[in-house]
Design a protein around this motif. Structure first.
Motif, PDB file in Angstrom:
ATOM      1  N   PRO A  37       0.934  -1.195   0.066  1.00 24.20           N
ATOM      2  CA  PRO A  37       0.099   0.058  -0.167  1.00 24.20           C
ATOM      3  C   PRO A  37       0.989   1.330  -0.088  1.00 24.20           C
ATOM      4  N   ALA A  38       0.506   2.109  -0.596  1.00 23.09           N
ATOM      5  CA  ALA A  38       1.139   3.510  -0.803  1.00 23.09           C
ATOM      6  C   ALA A  38       1.248   4.059   0.827  1.00 23.09           C
ATOM      7  N   GLY A  39       2.645   4.465   0.841  1.00 23.08           N
ATOM      8  CA  GLY A  39       3.048   5.190   2.178  1.00 23.08           C
ATOM      9  C   GLY A  39       3.002   4.075   3.315  1.00 23.08           C
ATOM     10  N   SER A  40       3.067   2.988   2.927  1.00 22.54           N
ATOM     11  CA  SER A  40       3.119   1.775   3.988  1.00 22.54           C
ATOM     12  C   SER A  40       4.486   1.548   4.331  1.00 22.54           C
ATOM     13  N   THR A  41       4.793   1.036   5.412  1.00 25.74           N
ATOM     14  CA  THR A  41       6.163   0.673   5.849  1.00 25.74           C
ATOM     15  C   THR A  41       6.167  -0.678   6.548  1.00 25.74           C
ATOM     16  N   PHE A  42       7.227  -0.935   7.136  1.00 24.37           N
ATOM     17  CA  PHE A  42       7.348  -2.232   8.024  1.00 24.37           C
ATOM     18  C   PHE A  42       7.184  -2.021   9.689  1.00 24.37           C
ATOM     19  N   PHE A  43       7.201  -3.103  10.276  1.00 26.08           N
ATOM     20  CA  PHE A  43       7.017  -2.882  11.803  1.00 26.08           C
ATOM     21  C   PHE A  43       7.735  -4.235  12.361  1.00 26.08           C
ATOM     22  N   VAL A  44       8.295  -3.988  13.510  1.00 26.50           N
ATOM     23  CA  VAL A  44       9.092  -5.255  14.203  1.00 26.50           C
ATOM     24  C   VAL A  44       8.274  -5.409  15.454  1.00 26.50           C
ATOM     25  N   ARG A  45       7.988  -6.742  15.558  1.00 23.34           N
ATOM     26  CA  ARG A  45       7.681  -7.021  16.837  1.00 23.34           C
ATOM     27  C   ARG A  45       8.095  -8.732  17.315  1.00 23.34           C
ATOM     28  N   ASP A  46       8.398  -8.856  18.434  1.00 22.55           N
ATOM     29  CA  ASP A  46       8.782 -10.260  18.941  1.00 22.55           C
ATOM     30  C   ASP A  46       9.948 -10.761  17.921  1.00 22.55           C
ATOM     31  N   GLY A  47      10.781  -9.922  17.429  1.00 24.20           N
ATOM     32  CA  GLY A  47      11.911 -10.385  16.768  1.00 24.20           C
ATOM     33  C   GLY A  47      11.694 -10.655  15.216  1.00 24.20           C
ATOM     34  N   SER A  55       2.964 -16.646  -9.450  1.00 18.17           N
ATOM     35  CA  SER A  55       3.716 -16.294  -8.517  1.00 18.17           C
ATOM     36  C   SER A  55       4.117 -14.947  -8.822  1.00 18.17           C
ATOM     37  N   TYR A  56       4.519 -14.178  -8.029  1.00 19.97           N
ATOM     38  CA  TYR A  56       4.670 -12.614  -8.041  1.00 19.97           C
ATOM     39  C   TYR A  56       6.067 -12.253  -7.389  1.00 19.97           C
ATOM     40  N   GLN A  57       6.796 -11.580  -7.885  1.00 18.37           N
ATOM     41  CA  GLN A  57       8.031 -11.075  -7.442  1.00 18.37           C
ATOM     42  C   GLN A  57       7.710  -9.763  -7.022  1.00 18.37           C
ATOM     43  N   THR A  58       8.110  -9.303  -5.633  1.00 15.89           N
ATOM     44  CA  THR A  58       8.003  -7.980  -5.125  1.00 15.89           C
ATOM     45  C   THR A  58       9.193  -7.651  -4.290  1.00 15.89           C
ATOM     46  N   TYR A  59       9.059  -6.710  -3.485  1.00 11.84           N
ATOM     47  CA  TYR A  59      10.297  -6.587  -2.342  1.00 11.84           C
ATOM     48  C   TYR A  59       9.544  -6.406  -0.800  1.00 11.84           C
ATOM     49  N   PHE A  60      10.550  -6.441  -0.061  1.00 14.26           N
ATOM     50  CA  PHE A  60      10.357  -6.536   1.550  1.00 14.26           C
ATOM     51  C   PHE A  60      11.146  -5.601   2.192  1.00 14.26           C
ATOM     52  N   GLU A  61      10.625  -5.001   2.972  1.00 18.08           N
ATOM     53  CA  GLU A  61      11.457  -3.660   3.627  1.00 18.08           C
ATOM     54  C   GLU A  61      11.741  -4.034   4.860  1.00 18.08           C
ATOM     55  N   GLY A  62      12.841  -3.488   5.471  1.00 18.63           N
ATOM     56  CA  GLY A  62      13.234  -4.003   6.669  1.00 18.63           C
ATOM     57  C   GLY A  62      14.053  -2.705   7.370  1.00 18.63           C
ATOM     58  N   PRO A  63      14.567  -2.738   8.483  1.00 19.94           N
ATOM     59  CA  PRO A  63      15.468  -1.603   9.168  1.00 19.94           C
ATOM     60  C   PRO A  63      16.806  -1.679   8.315  1.00 19.94           C
ATOM     61  N   PHE A  64      17.230  -0.462   8.158  1.00 22.13           N
ATOM     62  CA  PHE A  64      18.484   0.099   7.521  1.00 22.13           C
ATOM     63  C   PHE A  64      19.733  -0.672   8.350  1.00 22.13           C
ATOM     64  N   LYS A  65      20.730  -1.237   7.853  1.00 24.92           N
ATOM     65  CA  LYS A  65      21.627  -1.751   8.440  1.00 24.92           C
ATOM     66  C   LYS A  65      22.985  -1.549   7.810  1.00 24.92           C
ATOM     67  N   LEU A  66      24.085  -1.092   8.804  1.00 24.20           N
ATOM     68  CA  LEU A  66      25.478  -0.888   8.456  1.00 24.20           C
ATOM     69  C   LEU A  66      26.115  -2.148   8.091  1.00 24.20           C
TER      70      LEU A  66
END
Length: 484
Positions: free
Chosen positions: A379-389, A471-482
């Motif tokens: 969805p437009a403007g959506s991001t990720f969230f982290v919970r329980d690892g 099947s469909y290929q898309t992307y998954f967002e997560g926290p930025f890591k150095l």
């Protein structure tokens, strides 16, 4: 042998041309651009009978197909307004238009090959313009006004009660038939049930649809009551295309000039060969039956639609005077000039190979276009969230069922492994036949497995038997890591 029919056309101001002028200037338009009205004699003969059978079969198909259904789907429907497309009962969608594009290309190549080999047989035997004109409207004209000479007499006479009555009756029937053809044509766009509903509710309930009906009816009436053969000679691009495609090996309706020349009137008991005369007795019967008003003896012409009326007329005359038939016949130019048989040229073979490849590829695409099309969009403007690892992303899914059966599917993450799908409702998603189903899911991955802030993933849709349907290929967002 019957008397030679009167040779005459109606010019822009009703002038009458003598036979010799007629033969030299025949056509649908004068040099000044004025219309020449052609009065063809009613044809009869073997080829006319064959063409009549073909025409009636195609007319039956035209009027029956809108009511045929396969698996509950229309046999053919091209509803651009609602984006509903069915071919042979199979649903097609805007996503499948590349297949239809290939089909159009294959059809074009088929027309090219067919024209190279057999000239304009399509025009004379299959073209809707020819079928409607010659098998419906022209027959009504013959029935009401009579054959060629009676039509010309009626055209010349003053507007008395006979002319007013006959013309009014003919034009009224033309309007009714044009209205019927329009309604059936629109059935191929919106379906017969919708047309019947619009008719039952009346024109005031659907003014825009009523206006469309009137406009198309007027167009059909204009074409078949007045414009007629000029559609073939002035509008249709196929006549121009054939000039590029045909060559001396193309089969066309040809006049055998070697056998026919020198032309001379028939004299009973005369030895025409000894007198240096050909088999053509210059009776003009091939001219008076021509629906586009040409003289086939002048060679291949743009206006010739290969309708075979001149073949039947000439064969009838040859039979009456005791000469062999076939003075006008289906033949190639080389067959007449060099007396050689028809051959499938290298150009024809090359186009045929391309056509076979395209048809095969088209069949493959139709067979393998998939049962379902799935899309997973963040969805437009959506991001990720982290919970329980775990890192979780939200996706909106859209499923399009391209089959004629209801589908029950479930969603799994194919790559990378260990992805978990969290449903907002049941894990078994029902997708009705020929319908689109939308919904929302969450996908989670263990935080330790996500090495990138944006990572490609592949999501699969499976039926209840475990078969992957899309099947469909898309992307998954997560926290930025150095990365060090």
């Amino acid at each position: 042998m019957s008397d030679i029919e009167e040779i005459e056309v109606r010019g822009g101001q009703g002038q009458v041309l003598d036979p010799e002028t007629y033969r030299d200037s025949i056509g649908t338009m004068e040099q000044s651009g004025k219309r020449k009205w052609v009065f063809p004699r009613k044809p009869k003969g073997k080829y006319t009978n064959y063409r009549t059978i073909v025409a009636y079969i195609l007319l039956i198909v035209y009027f029956v197909v809108p009511f045929i259904k396969i698996n509950g789907n229309p046999f053919f429907l091209f509803n651009v307004i609602d984006r509903e497309f069915f071919i042979f009962g199979q649903p097609f969608y805007p996503q499948d238009f590349f297949i239809l594009t290939l089909g159009a290309i294959a059809s074009l190549i088929f027309i090219i090959i067919f024209t190279i080999a057999f000239g304009r047989i399509f025009c004379g035997w299959i073209c809707p313009q020819t079928i409607f004109m010659e098998s419906i409207f022209r027959k009504i004209e013959y029935l009401i006004e009579g054959n060629r000479n009676k039509q010309m007499k009626l055209d010349r006479q003053e507007w008395n009660s006979e002319k007013i009555w006959k013309r009014s009756l003919k034009w009224t029937i033309y309007i009714i038939i044009s209205l019927v053809i329009t309604h059936f044509m629109l059935m191929y766009i919106v379906g017969y049930k919708e047309i019947f509903r619009i008719i039952s509710e009346g024109p005031f309930a659907h003014p825009s649809n009523f206006i469309i009906m009137v406009l198309f009816t007027a167009a059909f009436y204009f074409v078949f009551a007045w414009f007629r053969e000029q559609v073939c000679t002035l509008v249709c691009p196929y006549g121009r295309l054939q000039g590029v495609l045909i060559d001396k090996d193309t089969i066309n309706v040809f006049y055998d000039f070697k056998r026919g020349e020198n032309r001379a009137k028939w004299r009973k008991g005369e030895d025409r060969k000894a007198a240096g005369k050909g088999d053509c007795i210059d009776c003009h019967q091939c001219v008076v039956v021509c629906p586009t008003g040409i003289d086939i003896r002048d060679g291949q012409q743009l206006e010739c639609i290969n309708c075979t009326a001149c073949i039947d007329a000439c064969d009838e005359v040859m039979e009456k005077v005791g000469l062999p038939k076939g003075l006008i016949r289906y033949a190639s130019e080389n067959e007449i000039e060099k007396e050689t048989d028809f051959k499938f040229t290298g150009r024809m073979k090359g186009f045929a190979v391309v056509l076979v490849f395209l048809v095969g590829f088209l069949g493959f695409l139709l067979y393998n276009r998939g049962e379902m099309e799935a899309k997973f969009i963040k969805p437009a403007g959506s991001t990720f969230f982290v919970r329980d690892g775990k890192i979780t992303n939200t996706y909106n899914y859209t499923f399009l069922n391209k089959t004629n059966d209801k589908k029950i599917v479930t969603i799994k993450v194919i790559e990378p492994k260990h992805g978990e799908v969290i449903y907002s409702a049941s894990s078994k998603i029902s997708v009705e036949r020929d319908k689109i189903t939308k919904g929302t899911i969450n996908i989670s991955f263990p935080e330790a497995e996500m090495k990138l802030s944006k990572q490609n993933i592949t999501i699969g849709v499976y039926d209840m038997k475990g078969k992957l349907v899309d099947s469909y290929q898309t992307y998954f967002e997560g926290p930025f890591k150095l990365q060090f």
